[in-house]
Design an enzyme around this catalytic site. Structure first.
Site, PDB file in Angstrom:
ATOM      1  N   ASN A  17       0.783  -1.140   0.086  1.00 27.48           N
ATOM      2  CA  ASN A  17       0.113  -0.038  -0.066  1.00 27.48           C
ATOM      3  C   ASN A  17       0.935   1.229  -0.063  1.00 27.48           C
ATOM      4  O   ASN A  17       1.381   1.479   1.177  1.00 27.48           O
ATOM      5  CB  ASN A  17      -0.878   0.042   1.469  1.00 27.48           C
ATOM      6  CG  ASN A  17      -1.667   1.041   1.372  1.00 27.48           C
ATOM      7  OD1 ASN A  17      -1.649   2.080   0.488  1.00 27.48           O
ATOM      8  ND2 ASN A  17      -2.244   1.597   2.523  1.00 27.48           N
ATOM      9  N   LYS A  19       0.202   4.578  -0.341  1.00 24.40           N
ATOM     10  CA  LYS A  19      -0.271   5.671   0.210  1.00 24.40           C
ATOM     11  C   LYS A  19      -0.080   6.644  -0.879  1.00 24.40           C
ATOM     12  O   LYS A  19      -0.146   6.585  -2.035  1.00 24.40           O
ATOM     13  CB  LYS A  19       0.281   5.654   1.645  1.00 24.40           C
ATOM     14  CG  LYS A  19       0.096   4.684   2.346  1.00 24.40           C
ATOM     15  CD  LYS A  19       0.141   4.803   3.952  1.00 24.40           C
ATOM     16  CE  LYS A  19       0.009   3.604   4.608  1.00 24.40           C
ATOM     17  NZ  LYS A  19       0.122   3.785   6.029  1.00 24.40           N
ATOM     18  N   HIS A 104      -9.383   1.704   4.812  1.00 23.84           N
ATOM     19  CA  HIS A 104      -8.212   1.830   5.750  1.00 23.84           C
ATOM     20  C   HIS A 104      -8.389   2.587   6.925  1.00 23.84           C
ATOM     21  O   HIS A 104      -9.066   3.841   6.790  1.00 23.84           O
ATOM     22  CB  HIS A 104      -6.999   2.211   4.602  1.00 23.84           C
ATOM     23  CG  HIS A 104      -5.683   2.134   5.134  1.00 23.84           C
ATOM     24  ND1 HIS A 104      -5.309   3.114   6.177  1.00 23.84           N
ATOM     25  CD2 HIS A 104      -4.742   1.249   4.932  1.00 23.84           C
ATOM     26  CE1 HIS A 104      -3.937   2.853   6.455  1.00 23.84           C
ATOM     27  NE2 HIS A 104      -3.895   1.629   5.803  1.00 23.84           N
ATOM     28  N   GLU A 106      -6.654   5.162   7.650  1.00 25.39           N
ATOM     29  CA  GLU A 106      -6.291   6.372   7.486  1.00 25.39           C
ATOM     30  C   GLU A 106      -7.399   7.120   6.819  1.00 25.39           C
ATOM     31  O   GLU A 106      -7.894   8.174   7.009  1.00 25.39           O
ATOM     32  CB  GLU A 106      -5.217   6.621   6.675  1.00 25.39           C
ATOM     33  CG  GLU A 106      -3.778   6.636   7.358  1.00 25.39           C
ATOM     34  CD  GLU A 106      -2.700   5.717   6.600  1.00 25.39           C
ATOM     35  OE1 GLU A 106      -2.664   5.952   5.586  1.00 25.39           O
ATOM     36  OE2 GLU A 106      -1.682   5.560   7.218  1.00 25.39           O
ATOM     37  N   GLU A 174      -5.683  -4.435  10.815  1.00 24.04           N
ATOM     38  CA  GLU A 174      -4.685  -3.718  10.915  1.00 24.04           C
ATOM     39  C   GLU A 174      -4.955  -2.895  12.257  1.00 24.04           C
ATOM     40  O   GLU A 174      -5.529  -1.915  12.283  1.00 24.04           O
ATOM     41  CB  GLU A 174      -4.596  -2.620   9.702  1.00 24.04           C
ATOM     42  CG  GLU A 174      -4.301  -3.301   8.461  1.00 24.04           C
ATOM     43  CD  GLU A 174      -3.658  -2.175   7.267  1.00 24.04           C
ATOM     44  OE1 GLU A 174      -2.510  -2.542   6.791  1.00 24.04           O
ATOM     45  OE2 GLU A 174      -4.158  -1.138   7.129  1.00 24.04           O
ATOM     46  N   GLY A 180       2.305   2.633  10.766  1.00 25.17           N
ATOM     47  CA  GLY A 180       3.415   3.530  10.643  1.00 25.17           C
ATOM     48  C   GLY A 180       4.144   3.947  11.882  1.00 25.17           C
ATOM     49  O   GLY A 180       4.831   4.899  11.967  1.00 25.17           O
ATOM     50  N   SER A 220       3.328  -1.985  10.577  1.00 22.43           N
ATOM     51  CA  SER A 220       4.616  -2.144  10.674  1.00 22.43           C
ATOM     52  C   SER A 220       5.256  -3.267  10.382  1.00 22.43           C
ATOM     53  O   SER A 220       6.252  -3.828  11.033  1.00 22.43           O
ATOM     54  CB  SER A 220       4.989  -1.571  12.059  1.00 22.43           C
ATOM     55  OG  SER A 220       4.609  -0.198  12.672  1.00 22.43           O
TER      56      SER A 220
HETATM   57  P1  PGA Z   1       2.637   0.489   7.777  1.00 20.59           P
HETATM   58  O1  PGA Z   1       1.335   0.780   7.141  1.00 20.59           O
HETATM   59  O2  PGA Z   1       3.318  -0.888   7.555  1.00 20.59           O
HETATM   60  O3  PGA Z   1       3.556   1.547   7.147  1.00 20.59           O
HETATM   61  O4  PGA Z   1       2.440   0.456   9.291  1.00 20.59           O
HETATM   62  C1  PGA Z   1       0.392  -0.430   6.954  1.00 20.59           C
HETATM   63  C2  PGA Z   1      -0.871   0.275   6.128  1.00 20.59           C
HETATM   64  O5  PGA Z   1      -1.106   1.287   6.503  1.00 20.59           O
HETATM   65  O6  PGA Z   1      -1.531  -0.552   5.545  1.00 20.59           O
END
Ligand code: PGA
Length: 262
Positions: A17, A19, A104, A106, A174, A180, A220
């Site tokens: 992903n 982003k 997601h 976010e 998640e 992140g 992460s």
């Molecule tokens: P990350 O994000 O691996 O940077 O923690 C995962 C995601 O948002 O799908």
């Protein structure tokens, strides 16, 4: 590290992903570079570039016959209309998308998307045969108050409400506190959450469907923790954000996931 249960029946998926990262040129370079590095992967490799790079990435993959599946990070549920700045399912199909990430964290937390809005999107994706990757997960505060299972149950029940057949839907657990942040869920916590989600799916759609739905872990994920996470019987794949931006790092995750004996 052997997997503990026979999950060969489910697709193993390692998904990137990106982003809001990568221009068209950067996306193409990534795909070219990843192809030799990811050769021989047993897991399916999914890549979700930003909207602007979708078409060129999908074209490149098709032309060069790279074994990657290209998809989007979001969409609107409406067929078309006066929704400034939004993207419709048919537009994603038009540029070669095969899947779409929905719900997601976010989108939920920065753009205030609700479970019922996400439900409409999942229905739309299924209606046009765009594979949905539905993301769910609890916040740090919800985990601390012991509400993880209630939150996951509500997210699943509302996001999947009114759906008779989830077809090839993929689920991604998640935990918001792991995205992140560098804090990964312990493999055992991921396993328990995935097991719980599968139980809810079973309640909603029956045992047969539940046994087939791939559940990915995200938050992460790095080359160092991929194998341990993938060794869990209920972890069928990984959804990777930050560590999917470099083809070298992402290919290490793919390799380490594949090292797990199935
Ligand atoms: P990350 O994000 O691996 O940077 O923690 C995962 C995601 O948002 O799908």
């Amino acid at each position: 590290m052997p997997r503990k249960s026979p999950s060969k029946t489910r697709d193993m998926i390692i998904a990137a992903n990106w982003k809001m990262y990568k221009t068209i040129e950067e996306a193409k370079q990534f795909v070219e570079r990843l192809a030799p590095l990811a050769e021989g992967s047993q897991a399916k490799v999914y890549i979700a570039p930003p909207f602007t790079a979708l078409e060129s990435a999908a074209k490149l993959v098709k032309e060069r016959q790279f074994p990657f599946i290209i998809g989007a990070q979001n969409m609107n549920d409406a067929t078309e209309g006066a929704f400034t700045g939004e993207i419709a399912a048919k537009m994603l199909l038009d540029v070669g998308s095969q899947f779409v990430i929905l719900g997601h964290s976010e989108r939920r937390h920065i753009f205030n998307e609700s479970n019922s809005f996400i439900n409409k999107k999942v229905k739309k994706a299924l209606a046009v045969s765009l594979q949905p990757i539905l993301c769910i997960g609890e916040t740090e505060a919800q985990r601390q108050t012991g509400d993880t299972e209630n939150v996951l149950q509500e997210q699943l029940e509302v996001c999947l409400e009114g759906i008779e057949d989830p077809a090839n839907l993929v689920l991604a657990y998640e935990p918001v506190w792991a995205i992140g942040t560098g804090k990964t869920a312990k493999a055992e916590d991921a396993e328990n959450a995935h097991q719980f989600c599968r139980k809810i799916i079973e309640k909603l759609f029956g045992k047969k469907v539940a046994s087939k739905i791939s559940i990915l872990y995200g938050g992460s994920v790095k080359p160092e923790n991929a194998a341990e996470l993938m060794a869990q019987s209920q972890v069928d794949g990984l959804l990777v954000g930050g560590a999917s931006l470099s083809p070298e790092t992402f290919s290490e995750i793919i390799k380490n996931s594949n090292k797990v004996d199935v």
